[in-house]
Design a protein around this motif. Structure first.
Motif, PDB file in Angstrom:
ATOM      1  N   VAL A   1      18.031  -3.272  -2.780  1.00 51.34           N
ATOM      2  CA  VAL A   1      16.873  -3.652  -1.973  1.00 51.34           C
ATOM      3  C   VAL A   1      16.460  -2.446  -1.132  1.00 51.34           C
ATOM      4  CG1 VAL A   1      15.981  -5.238  -0.242  1.00 51.34           C
ATOM      5  CG2 VAL A   1      17.631  -6.044  -1.936  1.00 51.34           C
ATOM      6  N   VAL A   2      15.157  -2.133  -1.182  1.00 51.22           N
ATOM      7  CA  VAL A   2      14.639  -0.979  -0.457  1.00 51.22           C
ATOM      8  C   VAL A   2      13.457  -1.399   0.405  1.00 51.22           C
ATOM      9  CG1 VAL A   2      15.388   0.607  -2.280  1.00 51.22           C
ATOM     10  CG2 VAL A   2      13.057  -0.309  -2.321  1.00 51.22           C
ATOM     11  N   ALA A   3      13.208  -0.623   1.470  1.00 50.80           N
ATOM     12  CA  ALA A   3      12.018  -0.810   2.294  1.00 50.80           C
ATOM     13  C   ALA A   3      10.809  -0.221   1.566  1.00 50.80           C
ATOM     14  CB  ALA A   3      12.216  -0.128   3.646  1.00 50.80           C
ATOM     15  N   LEU A   4       9.623  -0.410   2.127  1.00 44.18           N
ATOM     16  CA  LEU A   4       8.405   0.065   1.474  1.00 44.18           C
ATOM     17  C   LEU A   4       8.405   1.573   1.292  1.00 44.18           C
ATOM     18  CD1 LEU A   4       5.604  -2.121   3.109  1.00 44.18           C
ATOM     19  CD2 LEU A   4       6.748  -2.434   0.928  1.00 44.18           C
ATOM     20  N   ASP A   5       9.136   2.305   2.154  1.00 46.08           N
ATOM     21  CA  ASP A   5       9.180   3.762   2.029  1.00 46.08           C
ATOM     22  C   ASP A   5      10.327   4.233   1.149  1.00 46.08           C
ATOM     23  OD1 ASP A   5      11.366   3.226   3.613  1.00 46.08           O
ATOM     24  OD2 ASP A   5      10.782   4.554   5.259  1.00 46.08           O
ATOM     25  N   GLY A   6      11.042   3.294   0.517  1.00 39.25           N
ATOM     26  CA  GLY A   6      12.137   3.649  -0.368  1.00 39.25           C
ATOM     27  C   GLY A   6      13.497   3.705   0.284  1.00 39.25           C
ATOM     28  N   THR A   7      13.580   3.479   1.588  1.00 42.40           N
ATOM     29  CA  THR A   7      14.859   3.516   2.277  1.00 42.40           C
ATOM     30  C   THR A   7      15.755   2.384   1.788  1.00 42.40           C
ATOM     31  OG1 THR A   7      13.802   4.407   4.254  1.00 42.40           O
ATOM     32  CG2 THR A   7      16.008   3.432   4.531  1.00 42.40           C
ATOM     33  N   PRO A   8      16.990   2.675   1.328  1.00 39.33           N
ATOM     34  CA  PRO A   8      17.876   1.599   0.875  1.00 39.33           C
ATOM     35  C   PRO A   8      18.309   0.713   2.030  1.00 39.33           C
ATOM     36  CG  PRO A   8      19.026   3.709   0.881  1.00 39.33           C
ATOM     37  CD  PRO A   8      17.590   4.014   1.169  1.00 39.33           C
ATOM     38  N   LEU A   9      18.279  -0.589   1.815  1.00 38.71           N
ATOM     39  CA  LEU A   9      18.642  -1.553   2.844  1.00 38.71           C
ATOM     40  C   LEU A   9      19.990  -2.222   2.536  1.00 38.71           C
ATOM     41  CD1 LEU A   9      15.126  -3.211   3.363  1.00 38.71           C
ATOM     42  CD2 LEU A   9      16.208  -1.426   4.756  1.00 38.71           C
ATOM     43  N   PHE A  10      20.095  -2.867   1.385  1.00 40.58           N
ATOM     44  CA  PHE A  10      21.352  -3.480   0.978  1.00 40.58           C
ATOM     45  C   PHE A  10      21.307  -3.740  -0.520  1.00 40.58           C
ATOM     46  CE2 PHE A  10      18.575  -6.761   2.808  1.00 40.58           C
ATOM     47  CZ  PHE A  10      18.435  -7.641   1.745  1.00 40.58           C
ATOM     48  N   MET A  11      22.491  -3.986  -1.078  1.00 31.71           N
ATOM     49  CA  MET A  11      22.623  -4.235  -2.510  1.00 31.71           C
ATOM     50  C   MET A  11      22.762  -5.723  -2.775  1.00 31.71           C
ATOM     51  SD  MET A  11      22.891  -2.694  -5.556  1.00 31.71           S
ATOM     52  CE  MET A  11      23.592  -1.045  -5.316  1.00 31.71           C
ATOM     53  N   LEU A  12      22.049  -6.225  -3.766  1.00 34.01           N
ATOM     54  CA  LEU A  12      22.240  -7.581  -4.262  1.00 34.01           C
ATOM     55  C   LEU A  12      23.099  -7.496  -5.516  1.00 34.01           C
ATOM     56  CD1 LEU A  12      18.611  -9.020  -3.919  1.00 34.01           C
ATOM     57  CD2 LEU A  12      20.568  -9.496  -2.440  1.00 34.01           C
ATOM     58  N   ALA A  13      24.319  -8.026  -5.444  1.00 39.76           N
ATOM     59  CA  ALA A  13      25.269  -7.949  -6.559  1.00 39.76           C
ATOM     60  C   ALA A  13      25.747  -9.351  -6.913  1.00 39.76           C
ATOM     61  CB  ALA A  13      26.448  -7.056  -6.189  1.00 39.76           C
TER      62      ALA A  13
ATOM     63  N   SER B   1       0.804  -1.204   0.000  1.00 41.43           N
ATOM     64  CA  SER B   1       0.000   0.000   0.000  1.00 41.43           C
ATOM     65  C   SER B   1       0.841   1.260   0.000  1.00 41.43           C
ATOM     66  CB  SER B   1      -0.923  -0.002   1.221  1.00 41.43           C
ATOM     67  OG  SER B   1      -0.161  -0.113   2.398  1.00 41.43           O
ATOM     68  N   ALA B   2       2.070   1.222   0.483  1.00 47.90           N
ATOM     69  CA  ALA B   2       2.911   2.412   0.573  1.00 47.90           C
ATOM     70  C   ALA B   2       3.787   2.539  -0.651  1.00 47.90           C
ATOM     71  CB  ALA B   2       3.775   2.348   1.830  1.00 47.90           C
ATOM     72  N   PRO B   3       3.813   3.729  -1.281  1.00 46.52           N
ATOM     73  CA  PRO B   3       4.663   3.893  -2.458  1.00 46.52           C
ATOM     74  C   PRO B   3       6.122   3.954  -2.087  1.00 46.52           C
ATOM     75  CG  PRO B   3       3.618   5.978  -1.891  1.00 46.52           C
ATOM     76  CD  PRO B   3       3.055   4.950  -0.963  1.00 46.52           C
ATOM     77  N   ALA B   4       6.956   3.258  -2.836  1.00 45.79           N
ATOM     78  CA  ALA B   4       8.394   3.278  -2.604  1.00 45.79           C
ATOM     79  C   ALA B   4       9.027   4.319  -3.503  1.00 45.79           C
ATOM     80  CB  ALA B   4       8.994   1.902  -2.895  1.00 45.79           C
ATOM     81  N   ARG B   5       9.971   5.091  -2.975  1.00 49.16           N
ATOM     82  CA  ARG B   5      10.703   6.076  -3.747  1.00 49.16           C
ATOM     83  C   ARG B   5      12.050   5.507  -4.103  1.00 49.16           C
ATOM     84  NH1 ARG B   5      12.204   9.064  -0.289  1.00 49.16           N
ATOM     85  NH2 ARG B   5      11.201   8.186   1.548  1.00 49.16           N
ATOM     86  N   ALA B   6      12.467   5.687  -5.344  1.00 56.78           N
ATOM     87  CA  ALA B   6      13.765   5.181  -5.766  1.00 56.78           C
ATOM     88  C   ALA B   6      14.863   6.000  -5.120  1.00 56.78           C
ATOM     89  CB  ALA B   6      13.883   5.278  -7.291  1.00 56.78           C
ATOM     90  N   PRO B   7      15.689   5.391  -4.232  1.00 52.81           N
ATOM     91  CA  PRO B   7      16.755   6.134  -3.590  1.00 52.81           C
ATOM     92  C   PRO B   7      17.888   6.392  -4.559  1.00 52.81           C
ATOM     93  CG  PRO B   7      16.880   3.833  -2.977  1.00 52.81           C
ATOM     94  CD  PRO B   7      15.642   3.995  -3.819  1.00 52.81           C
ATOM     95  N   GLN B   8      18.660   7.424  -4.284  1.00 53.12           N
ATOM     96  CA  GLN B   8      19.852   7.689  -5.068  1.00 53.12           C
ATOM     97  C   GLN B   8      20.945   6.788  -4.535  1.00 53.12           C
ATOM     98  OE1 GLN B   8      19.816   9.765  -7.750  1.00 53.12           O
ATOM     99  NE2 GLN B   8      17.633   9.767  -7.295  1.00 53.12           N
ATOM    100  N   SER B   9      21.249   5.734  -5.274  1.00 53.41           N
ATOM    101  CA  SER B   9      22.184   4.730  -4.782  1.00 53.41           C
ATOM    102  C   SER B   9      23.077   4.274  -5.911  1.00 53.41           C
ATOM    103  CB  SER B   9      21.412   3.530  -4.213  1.00 53.41           C
ATOM    104  OG  SER B   9      22.286   2.538  -3.797  1.00 53.41           O
ATOM    105  N   ALA B  10      24.307   3.875  -5.556  1.00 59.73           N
ATOM    106  CA  ALA B  10      25.264   3.377  -6.535  1.00 59.73           C
ATOM    107  C   ALA B  10      25.678   1.983  -6.151  1.00 59.73           C
ATOM    108  CB  ALA B  10      26.478   4.296  -6.591  1.00 59.73           C
ATOM    109  N   PRO B  11      26.249   1.201  -7.078  1.00 58.45           N
ATOM    110  CA  PRO B  11      26.742  -0.125  -6.730  1.00 58.45           C
ATOM    111  C   PRO B  11      27.775  -0.043  -5.616  1.00 58.45           C
ATOM    112  CG  PRO B  11      26.646   0.139  -9.098  1.00 58.45           C
ATOM    113  CD  PRO B  11      26.375   1.485  -8.493  1.00 58.45           C
TER     114      PRO B  11
END
Length: 304
Positions: A154-166, A5-15
């Motif tokens: 990987v981001v939370a429902l609110d768009g907060t970056p959690l970790f990268m899958l590489a 139900s909550a929109p996720a915002r794309a965080p500014q993140s790099a590899p």
């Protein structure tokens, strides 16, 4: 993933810093003006109209984008959004039958329409700009590759970056460690439709692990690889398959591990032990461990 139900915002993140690929493919600079007429985005969805619209709106390509949504018995039925530079078709399943059957029907429908490539994404996830052009260019340059993934933030429902899958890029490395770690992010994959059909399409024999089942069968006849760069923002949803159907997913994965088990490969033993540990470890504990492991892996290495 299952809708939220909550929109996720794309965080500014790099590899992750300090972990560049040893050698990027020469075709990594894709011809962004190339046609995507033989590519279709394949999205199975059950309810979650807002998530479907948000995900499709995230695509940014120089060429027109074509989408097939497989509506898996949503109530009310999903409606095709009107978006610039995008054509959306909806294939409606007669009733909710699960993602395995929805994907199977989607691949068959795309084949009947003459598409060569299916680009997977799930409702709630977001695409990085020019993802489709990059993947298509790489697959055109490497006809031996039947499935091509990318990295995922990987981001939370609110768009907060959690970790990268590489996951690893090289097909040989992927075959070696296929069970020791997740080597593909399913919503980041672009698949050759003829190859998927040649190995039997998606199937419901391994419920909640339909992606791993398909990739293992593909790797018996073709290569599968990853482009070592960010392709999707992957929404971690507590209502998703990995959370709500976790034990079924682990049981299906165990069956696949035993079917393809190679006693001479130490990584197969490691993968088996890891999956058994997952079976007895609470989901919340696993999430905390994953965050810690991926956070450490993203730290710059000494001397880098």
């Amino acid at each position: 993933m299952t809708s939220s139900s909550a929109p996720a915002r794309a965080p500014q993140s790099a590899p992750p810093d300090g972990t560049p690929p040893a050698a990027r493919p020469d075709d990594s600079a894709a011809p962004y003006g190339a046609s995507l007429a033989d590519v279709a985005v394949l999205m199975p969805a059950y309810n979650g109209q807002a998530d479907v619209e948000r995900t499709l709106a995230s695509f940014s390509e120089s060429a027109p984008v074509q989408v097939l949504i497989v509506d898996d018995g949503s109530t009310p039925p999903l409606v095709a959004p009107s978006l610039p530079n995008m054509t959306v078709e909806i294939l409606r399943m007669p009733q909710n039958g699960g993602i395995e059957r929805a994907l199977q029907a989607g691949i068959e429908a795309l084949a009947a329409r003459g598409f060569r490539y299916a680009a997977r994404i799930d409702a709630g996830d977001l695409a990085v700009a020019q993802r489709l052009a990059k993947q298509r260019a790489s697959l055109e340059a490497h006809p031996e590759v039947a499935g091509l993934g990318m990295w995922a933030q990987v981001v939370a429902l609110d768009g907060t970056p959690l970790f990268m899958l590489a996951p690893p890029a090289d097909p040989r490395a992927i075959r070696r460690i296929r069970f020791a770690r997740a080597c593909f992010v399913h919503p980041s994959m672009m698949l050759r439709i003829d190859a998927v059909l040649a190995v039997g399409n998606y199937r419901a024999a391994y419920r909640s692990a339909e992606d791993l089942d398909l990739f293992l069968r593909l790797m018996e006849r073709y290569d599968c690889a990853n482009l070592p760069e960010l392709g999707v923002y992957y929404e971690l949803n507590e209502g998703g398959i990995s959370a709500t159907k976790r034990r079924r997913q682990i049981a299906s994965t165990l069956r696949l591990q035993l079917h393809y088990f190679n006693a001479a490969n130490p990584y197969d033993w490691l993968g088996l032990a890891k999956n058994l540990l997952h079976f007895v470890t609470p989901y919340g504990t696993l999430r905390r461990i994953k965050r810690l492991v991926y956070a450490r892996s993203a730290q710059p290495r000494a001397g880098a």
